[in-house]
Design a protein around this motif. Structure first.
Motif, PDB file in Angstrom:
ATOM      1  N   ALA A  99       0.819  -1.207   0.000  1.00 54.84           N
ATOM      2  CA  ALA A  99       0.000   0.000   0.000  1.00 54.84           C
ATOM      3  C   ALA A  99       0.853   1.257   0.000  1.00 54.84           C
ATOM      4  O   ALA A  99       1.993   1.251   0.476  1.00 54.84           O
ATOM      5  N   HIS A 100       0.281   2.299  -0.552  1.00 53.87           N
ATOM      6  CA  HIS A 100       0.897   3.623  -0.484  1.00 53.87           C
ATOM      7  C   HIS A 100      -0.215   4.653  -0.464  1.00 53.87           C
ATOM      8  O   HIS A 100      -1.345   4.386  -0.930  1.00 53.87           O
ATOM      9  N   PRO A 101       0.032   5.857   0.065  1.00 55.06           N
ATOM     10  CA  PRO A 101      -1.016   6.883   0.076  1.00 55.06           C
ATOM     11  C   PRO A 101      -1.414   7.283  -1.337  1.00 55.06           C
ATOM     12  O   PRO A 101      -0.569   7.402  -2.221  1.00 55.06           O
ATOM     13  N   ARG A 102      -2.694   7.489  -1.544  1.00 56.93           N
ATOM     14  CA  ARG A 102      -3.183   7.895  -2.870  1.00 56.93           C
ATOM     15  C   ARG A 102      -2.568   9.224  -3.306  1.00 56.93           C
ATOM     16  O   ARG A 102      -2.329   9.451  -4.495  1.00 56.93           O
ATOM     17  N   GLN A 103      -2.318  10.088  -2.354  1.00 54.70           N
ATOM     18  CA  GLN A 103      -1.780  11.403  -2.681  1.00 54.70           C
ATOM     19  C   GLN A 103      -0.276  11.397  -2.915  1.00 54.70           C
ATOM     20  O   GLN A 103       0.289  12.417  -3.309  1.00 54.70           O
ATOM     21  N   ARG A 104       0.383  10.253  -2.645  1.00 50.44           N
ATOM     22  CA  ARG A 104       1.828  10.155  -2.867  1.00 50.44           C
ATOM     23  C   ARG A 104       2.121   8.893  -3.686  1.00 50.44           C
ATOM     24  O   ARG A 104       2.478   7.848  -3.127  1.00 50.44           O
ATOM     25  N   PRO A 105       1.968   8.970  -4.994  1.00 51.00           N
ATOM     26  CA  PRO A 105       2.233   7.794  -5.838  1.00 51.00           C
ATOM     27  C   PRO A 105       3.688   7.333  -5.687  1.00 51.00           C
ATOM     28  O   PRO A 105       4.578   8.129  -5.365  1.00 51.00           O
TER      29      PRO A 105
END
Length: 302
Positions: free
Chosen positions: A274-280
């Protein structure tokens, strides 16, 4: 220039040591010998040290020279990494890749992909940390990690982009001498309630993210290995990842038992990347994720 030093002076020093003489260093660097001698003389004068004994046919490092030559190698290597990171960033490569992994996630599937990542991006700084339960999610949200390999319960949060990687089977287990080990039927809630349940908890918020609680007496752990120690010593029961306890069950050091109406999915818990949507993810993070998913898919089909 580094203070009163230049990288060129350090490069000349190391080249003399490696090639064995001032003249050989000059040939290797494409300079006349007098330029090599001047560079070393300037370095000695500015630093107030003697690097070479010049009383023989070949210059010999002084004791100080030997130590400083080793330091020069470290500085040059660090400068090379500096340049490499800068060059990679210009092509879209992250300056650093930080990966956080939950304690329930098996590390073995990651090893081949991390080795391949290092071979593909040899100059990329990578930091890898195993977090307590909930730690990966916190580090993703705070920006301290780019990629998390984690358990996301009860559902994937809206602020994360998550990719299912694999399922981890869970077994309820106790030490052979524990009362629950003698049950010849699935354990009921009444069977479990009096006994200590060894719970893996979030070190920051112990009351959060606890699933499958069945006992009135809870002993909370952050470290999965320490929980296993207490489990083997007979202090209580818990659910453990199958890949960690299968061998211990086969060896008779733990006893697996079933739980009536167990809420734990029979197919196991899903581990996500997983990764934050706002930080590809950057170029290396995407490469690692793609490689990991490809390898796990191939293993599942084998």
């Amino acid at each position: 220039m580094i203070g009163s030093l230049t990288l060129d002076q350090l490069r000349v020093l190391v080249t003399i040591v490696d090639s064995g003489s001032f003249s050989a260093a000059g040939r290797k660097l494409g300079r006349v010998q007098s330029a090599i001698s001047q560079a070393i003389a300037t370095l000695e004068e500015v630093q107030g040290v003697t690097l070479f004994e010049r009383d023989g046919r070949r210059p010999r490092l002084t004791d100080t020279g030997r130590v400083l030559a080793d330091q020069a190698r470290l500085v040059l290597a660090s400068a090379a990494r500096f340049e490499s990171v800068a060059a990679g960033t210009r092509t879209g490569l992250e300056p650093e890749l930080v990966i956080a992994i939950d304690p329930l996630a098996p590390t073995e599937p990651l090893i081949a992909s991390l080795a391949a990542l290092s071979a593909t991006f040899p100059s990329l700084p990578v930091r890898f940390s195993t977090e307590g339960l909930g730690g990966s999610l916190r580090r993703l949200r705070s920006g301290d990690a780019a990629l998390g390999i984690c358990l996301l319960l009860p559902a994937v949060p809206d602020d994360l982009e998550a990719y299912p990687l694999l399922r981890v089977g869970m077994r309820a287990v106790v030490a052979p001498g524990h009362q629950l080990a003698a049950l010849e039927r699935p354990a009921t809630q009444a069977d479990l309630a009096p006994h200590v349940q060894l719970v893996l908890s979030d070190p920051v918020d112990p009351g959060a993210g606890n699933y499958g609680l069945a006992s009135a007496r809870l002993w909370r752990f952050v470290d999965l290995a320490r929980r296993l120690d207490f489990l083997l010593a007979g202090f209580g029961w818990c659910r453990m990842p199958d890949h960690l306890v299968a061998g211990l069950v086969d060896a008779g050091k733990l006893v697996a038992f079933t739980i009536e109406d167990d809420p734990t999915p029979r197919e196991g818990l899903t581990i996500h990347a997983a990764h934050p949507r706002q930080r590809p993810l950057g170029r290396a993070g995407r490469w690692l994720l793609d490689d990991l998913r490809r390898r796990l898919a191939a293993d599942a089909q084998a």
